[in-house]
Design an enzyme around this catalytic site. Structure first.
Site, mmCIF file in Angstrom:
data_model
loop_
_atom_site.group_PDB
_atom_site.id
_atom_site.type_symbol
_atom_site.label_atom_id
_atom_site.label_comp_id
_atom_site.label_asym_id
_atom_site.label_seq_id
_atom_site.Cartn_x
_atom_site.Cartn_y
_atom_site.Cartn_z
ATOM 1 C CG ASN A 62 -0.496 -0.333 2.502
ATOM 2 O OD1 ASN A 62 0.465 -1.086 2.637
ATOM 3 N ND2 ASN A 62 -1.099 0.234 3.514
ATOM 4 C CB CYS A 73 -5.281 -1.429 -1.722
ATOM 5 S SG CYS A 73 -6.629 -0.768 -0.742
ATOM 6 C CD GLU A 75 -4.988 -6.122 -1.323
ATOM 7 O OE1 GLU A 75 -4.606 -4.934 -1.255
ATOM 8 O OE2 GLU A 75 -5.519 -6.717 -0.377
#
Ligand code: THU
Length: 161
Positions: A62, A73, A75
């Protein structure tokens, strides 16, 4: 009216040591990435590691910002980097690890809703589900078979046609 039941089966491992070697290795990459997170505001560190079909492991963490909503984030940092560098290369697996500088994260931390939506785009486009493993700093690891298991009734490009 009818009722339908939406069921999801996940595997729960007691810790990363219980994972198969390949899964553990990917999770270790997520942990390394987590340790490089830039999270001075939330002090909540997340790392993500993607295994691509070409064998490359792409990691992200992040990246926060003083203008809070401008942060991203782990991901999405990872999946957008993969999409940018290796367009069209399938994702075979994703591992996520989270920790906090304030508290001990001892429960698996799943990807947020926005990241699920972002990941769904790739899973749907590649027409192949990919497993997702997620954990905290210590304790259990959850493994799902696919992103779809985490986001039923997802929105996708089919609605736009
Ligand atoms: N965060 C992630 O990186 N991934 C998630 O799925 C949930 C939240 C980050 C965003 C923010 O930097 C911090 O964790 C606290 O929300």
């Amino acid at each position: 009216m009818k009722e339908i039941k939406i069921a999801t089966t996940v595997k729960v491992f007691k810790d990363i040591e219980e994972l198969a070697t390949a899964d553990k290795n990917l999770m270790q990459q997520a942990i390394l990435a987590r340790k490089k997170a830039y999270a001075p505001y939330s002090k909540f560190n997340v790392g993500a590691a993607l295994l691509l079909a070409n064998g490359k492991i792409i990691t992200g963490n992040n990246q926060e910002n003083a203008a809070y909503p401008s942060g991203l984030c782990a991901e999405r940092v990872a999946v957008y980097y993969a999409g940018a560098q290796y367009p069209g290369v399938k994702i075979n697996k994703l591992a996520i690890s989270a920790s906090s500088n304030i508290t001990r994260v001892d429960k698996p931390v799943g990807p947020c809703g926005a990241c699920r939506q972002a990941l769904a785009e790739y899973e749907i486009t590649q027409k192949q589900p990919f497993p997702i493993l997620f954990t905290g700093e210590v304790g259990e690891v959850i493994k799902t078979n696919s992103l779809a298991d985490l986001l039923p009734f997802s929105f996708d490009s089919a609605y736009l046609e």
